[in-house]
Design an enzyme around this catalytic site. Structure first.
Site, PDB file in Angstrom:
ATOM      1  N   ASP A  16       0.820  -1.222   0.000  1.00 32.98           N
ATOM      2  CA  ASP A  16       0.000   0.000   0.000  1.00 32.98           C
ATOM      3  C   ASP A  16       0.852   1.271   0.000  1.00 32.98           C
ATOM      4  O   ASP A  16       0.468   2.285   0.564  1.00 32.98           O
ATOM      5  CB  ASP A  16      -0.965   0.032   1.204  1.00 32.98           C
ATOM      6  CG  ASP A  16      -1.763  -1.246   1.303  1.00 32.98           C
ATOM      7  OD1 ASP A  16      -2.256  -1.691   0.258  1.00 32.98           O
ATOM      8  OD2 ASP A  16      -1.878  -1.798   2.409  1.00 32.98           O
ATOM      9  N   LYS A  19       2.163   2.105  -5.162  1.00 30.33           N
ATOM     10  CA  LYS A  19       2.897   1.606  -6.338  1.00 30.33           C
ATOM     11  C   LYS A  19       2.127   1.856  -7.622  1.00 30.33           C
ATOM     12  O   LYS A  19       2.697   2.206  -8.647  1.00 30.33           O
ATOM     13  CB  LYS A  19       3.164   0.088  -6.218  1.00 30.33           C
ATOM     14  CG  LYS A  19       4.130  -0.281  -5.129  1.00 30.33           C
ATOM     15  CD  LYS A  19       4.300  -1.778  -5.025  1.00 30.33           C
ATOM     16  CE  LYS A  19       3.090  -2.494  -4.475  1.00 30.33           C
ATOM     17  NZ  LYS A  19       2.752  -2.203  -3.079  1.00 30.33           N
ATOM     18  N   GLY A  43      -4.428  -4.753  -4.196  1.00 24.32           N
ATOM     19  CA  GLY A  43      -5.463  -3.824  -4.647  1.00 24.32           C
ATOM     20  C   GLY A  43      -4.755  -2.582  -5.130  1.00 24.32           C
ATOM     21  O   GLY A  43      -4.230  -1.810  -4.346  1.00 24.32           O
ATOM     22  N   HIS A  44      -4.659  -2.435  -6.428  1.00 25.03           N
ATOM     23  CA  HIS A  44      -3.931  -1.305  -6.994  1.00 25.03           C
ATOM     24  C   HIS A  44      -4.926  -0.260  -7.454  1.00 25.03           C
ATOM     25  O   HIS A  44      -5.704  -0.500  -8.365  1.00 25.03           O
ATOM     26  CB  HIS A  44      -3.059  -1.779  -8.164  1.00 25.03           C
ATOM     27  CG  HIS A  44      -1.894  -2.593  -7.716  1.00 25.03           C
ATOM     28  ND1 HIS A  44      -1.164  -3.405  -8.554  1.00 25.03           N
ATOM     29  CD2 HIS A  44      -1.315  -2.714  -6.505  1.00 25.03           C
ATOM     30  CE1 HIS A  44      -0.186  -3.976  -7.865  1.00 25.03           C
ATOM     31  NE2 HIS A  44      -0.269  -3.578  -6.631  1.00 25.03           N
ATOM     32  N   ARG A 143       3.661 -29.283  -5.085  1.00 25.54           N
ATOM     33  CA  ARG A 143       3.513 -29.922  -6.406  1.00 25.54           C
ATOM     34  C   ARG A 143       2.161 -30.610  -6.609  1.00 25.54           C
ATOM     35  O   ARG A 143       2.068 -31.612  -7.288  1.00 25.54           O
ATOM     36  CB  ARG A 143       4.673 -30.896  -6.662  1.00 25.54           C
ATOM     37  CG  ARG A 143       5.995 -30.172  -6.763  1.00 25.54           C
ATOM     38  CD  ARG A 143       7.153 -31.103  -6.676  1.00 25.54           C
ATOM     39  NE  ARG A 143       7.213 -31.729  -5.376  1.00 25.54           N
ATOM     40  CZ  ARG A 143       8.251 -32.425  -4.934  1.00 25.54           C
ATOM     41  NH1 ARG A 143       9.288 -32.606  -5.698  1.00 25.54           N
ATOM     42  NH2 ARG A 143       8.235 -32.965  -3.748  1.00 25.54           N
ATOM     43  N   GLN A 225       2.191  -6.050  -2.982  1.00 20.03           N
ATOM     44  CA  GLN A 225       2.548  -6.021  -1.565  1.00 20.03           C
ATOM     45  C   GLN A 225       3.871  -5.252  -1.367  1.00 20.03           C
ATOM     46  O   GLN A 225       4.134  -4.327  -2.108  1.00 20.03           O
ATOM     47  CB  GLN A 225       2.630  -7.435  -0.956  1.00 20.03           C
ATOM     48  CG  GLN A 225       1.268  -8.128  -0.859  1.00 20.03           C
ATOM     49  CD  GLN A 225       0.856  -8.855  -2.132  1.00 20.03           C
ATOM     50  OE1 GLN A 225       1.658  -9.535  -2.739  1.00 20.03           O
ATOM     51  NE2 GLN A 225      -0.390  -8.704  -2.534  1.00 20.03           N
ATOM     52  N   THR A 305      -8.555  -3.865  -0.971  1.00 20.35           N
ATOM     53  CA  THR A 305      -9.091  -5.209  -1.213  1.00 20.35           C
ATOM     54  C   THR A 305     -10.101  -5.594  -0.132  1.00 20.35           C
ATOM     55  O   THR A 305     -11.156  -6.139  -0.421  1.00 20.35           O
ATOM     56  CB  THR A 305      -7.936  -6.238  -1.242  1.00 20.35           C
ATOM     57  OG1 THR A 305      -7.054  -5.867  -2.294  1.00 20.35           O
ATOM     58  CG2 THR A 305      -8.439  -7.648  -1.496  1.00 20.35           C
TER      59      THR A 305
HETATM   60  P1  IMP Z   1      -2.269 -12.831   2.131  1.00 19.18           P
HETATM   61  O1  IMP Z   1      -1.390 -12.252   1.084  1.00 19.18           O
HETATM   62  O2  IMP Z   1      -3.741 -12.660   1.842  1.00 19.18           O
HETATM   63  O3  IMP Z   1      -1.901 -14.243   2.464  1.00 19.18           O
HETATM   64  O4  IMP Z   1      -2.047 -12.006   3.493  1.00 19.18           O
HETATM   65  C1  IMP Z   1      -0.830 -12.075   4.237  1.00 19.18           C
HETATM   66  C2  IMP Z   1      -0.501 -10.710   4.839  1.00 19.18           C
HETATM   67  O5  IMP Z   1      -0.175  -9.804   3.794  1.00 19.18           O
HETATM   68  C3  IMP Z   1      -1.654 -10.056   5.618  1.00 19.18           C
HETATM   69  O6  IMP Z   1      -1.107  -9.302   6.672  1.00 19.18           O
HETATM   70  C4  IMP Z   1      -2.276  -9.122   4.594  1.00 19.18           C
HETATM   71  O7  IMP Z   1      -2.963  -8.040   5.197  1.00 19.18           O
HETATM   72  C5  IMP Z   1      -1.026  -8.649   3.858  1.00 19.18           C
HETATM   73  N1  IMP Z   1      -1.302  -8.238   2.472  1.00 19.18           N
HETATM   74  C6  IMP Z   1      -1.556  -9.022   1.407  1.00 19.18           C
HETATM   75  N2  IMP Z   1      -1.743  -8.295   0.298  1.00 19.18           N
HETATM   76  C7  IMP Z   1      -1.579  -7.010   0.659  1.00 19.18           C
HETATM   77  C8  IMP Z   1      -1.596  -5.779  -0.068  1.00 19.18           C
HETATM   78  O8  IMP Z   1      -1.792  -5.719  -1.288  1.00 19.18           O
HETATM   79  N3  IMP Z   1      -1.360  -4.657   0.667  1.00 19.18           N
HETATM   80  C9  IMP Z   1      -1.096  -4.704   1.994  1.00 19.18           C
HETATM   81  N4  IMP Z   1      -1.063  -5.822   2.705  1.00 19.18           N
HETATM   82  C10 IMP Z   1      -1.292  -6.971   2.041  1.00 19.18           C
END
Ligand code: IMP
Length: 426
Positions: A16, A19, A43-44, A143, A225, A305
């Site tokens: 967040d 990007k 979520g872009h 796998r 991320q 998201t």
């Molecule tokens: P997952 O990717 O859904 O497995 O979540 C794992 C961790 O990454 C959690 O703390 C989510 O809140 C964080 N996370 C996943 N995607 C994003 C993103 O796009 N922005 C910020 N945090 C994210």
């Protein structure tokens, strides 16, 4: 000599960082935009001509009419959600056909993965986005995953793979947690109709990407991320399950990593985190409210998201230095500087009192005690400023601190939510 640079854009904190806006800006200098990891957890959001687009799986390059967008092999793709996303772009008048290419090596997020994730979240609260990302990557490593290319081999083949999955993994969850899974033929039907919609978009683009990067240049690799959510380099286990750093780009795209000319790190002017896990500079209630906003603006700190309020705090210089090093950052884009106007004084963590470097475990990171340097800040609204020289001294001082800590130039400065609210610092 290549005409255009091949670039990687990577988040330097916990995601967040803004990007999408930078990728959108740099897309002008690219021909192809590629996502290299993650899936619908991202979520872009980008604002174009007052319209806000939130993209989860399709690279933001799709908002530029002539650019090719690739979903790389490093991704885990939720196909029905991808179809929804493309359909809504189509409904907004954006033509995606012939411009979107999906790697047949990318893995598929199955409805089964979401069932498993809800069970796992009851056991250990990571605070995931509940998009089935972790379980899908686990099956990739184990796998037993299904890949996008499997869809091209027909429904019987898909059913065979789903049966195999239920035999190996599903049974364990049925026995231990009374998990219920949809029948393979139902799941296969949905996957098959997604594949029909995507039609010729499922195509191996590694040769095309390598040729483009090698000859004309203009490949822009977009990370999702951020570095501190990297499976390897983040605050494990409070991380996502993919390699979010620049190192993940070549792996997730399948091209010669030496073809990249520039790695741009996106650092928000303050830190945020969604989900659980250590966050040394997390602010008190008052500071969090100031940084997060109320939720009435699209740029307030609420997840695009999941809608969850983001945890907010001061800029963490220890993470900034680490992230610069781990990613091999060449230049930094400092986003959302405008949000810091009128917050005085400003603080930046420069060290942890009890650790000489970023600790490797979440347990240690959660007791890190930041030592802060104070900056006087500024009162003026900077959102209309487009030249670095016109920024107030307090803002310049803050930018210099980021450069001093990272030892890299801040090349872009975000001063507002829109595409044009950007200062390019020469
Ligand atoms: P997952 O990717 O859904 O497995 O979540 C794992 C961790 O990454 C959690 O703390 C989510 O809140 C964080 N996370 C996943 N995607 C994003 C993103 O796009 N922005 C910020 N945090 C994210």
């Amino acid at each position: 000599m290549r005409k255009k640079k091949n670039r990687i854009v990577v988040g330097m904190f916990w995601g967040d960082e803004g990007k999408a806006k930078l990728v959108d800006f740099l897309t002008k200098y690219a021909d192809v935009v590629v996502r290299y990891q993650g899936g619908a957890n991202a979520g872009h959001s980008v604002e174009v001509d007052g319209r806000r687009f939130v993209l989860h799986q399709v690279p933001t390059g799709i908002l530029h009419p002539d650019k090719i967008c690739v979903l790389g092999a490093g991704m885990v793709i939720d196909l029905p959600k991808l179809v929804e996303e493309l359909q809504s772009l189509e409904d907004s008048g954006i033509d995606w056909r012939n411009r979107v290419r999906i790697s047949p090596r990318a893995h598929i997020v199955l409805p089964y993965h979401k069932v498993i994730e809800s069970i796992m979240e009851e056991q250990e609260k990571i605070g995931t986005t509940k998009r089935g990302i972790g379980p899908a990557y686990r099956d990739r490593a184990g796998r037993i995953g299904l890949r996008v290319g499997d869809l091209l081999l027909g429904k019987n083949h898909i059913i065979k793979l789903l049966d195999r999955w239920l035999d190996i993994a599903g049974k364990l969850y049925e026995r231990a947690f009374d998990a219920e899974f949809q029948s393979p033929s139902d799941v296969a039907s949905v996957l098959e109709s997604s594949a029909d919609f995507l039609d010729r978009a499922i195509i191996d683009s590694t040769k095309f990407l390598d040729d483009t990067a090698r000859n004309s240049g203009g490949v822009l690799a977009e990370g999702a991320q951020g570095t501190m959510l990297s499976l390897n380099w983040g605050t494990y286990p409070f991380v996502t399950s993919s390699e979010t750093t620049a190192g993940g780009a070549a792996e997730g795209i399948g091209i010669d990593l030496r073809l990249f000319d520039e790695i741009i790190g996106i650092a928000k002017a303050f830190c945020t985190r969604v989900g659980n896990g250590p966050f040394p500079t997390e602010g008190d209630e008052n500071l969090q409210k100031l940084l997060r906003g109320t939720g009435e603006h699209s740029y307030d700190e609420f997840g695009s998201t999941t809608g969850r309020p983001r945890r907010c705090g001061w800029l963490d210089g220890v993470v900034l230095e680490y992230s610069t090093r781990i990613n091999g950052i060449d230049a930094i884009a400092l986003t959302k500087l405008d949000i810091l106007s009128k917050i005085r004084p400003l603080k930046v963590a420069t060290k942890y009192n009890n650790f000489s470097a970023i600790p490797s475990t979440a347990e240690e990171m959660s007791i890190a005690e930041p030592i802060y340097e104070e900056f006087s800040g500024w009162d003026d609204d900077i959102s209309k400023i487009r030249e670095y020289d016109k920024l107030p001294d307090g803002a310049k001082e803050y930018i210099s601190a980021v450069e001093k800590i990272s030892k890299k130039p801040v090349k872009y400065i975000g001063v507002g939510p829109s595409r044009d609210d950007l200062i390019v610092k020469e």
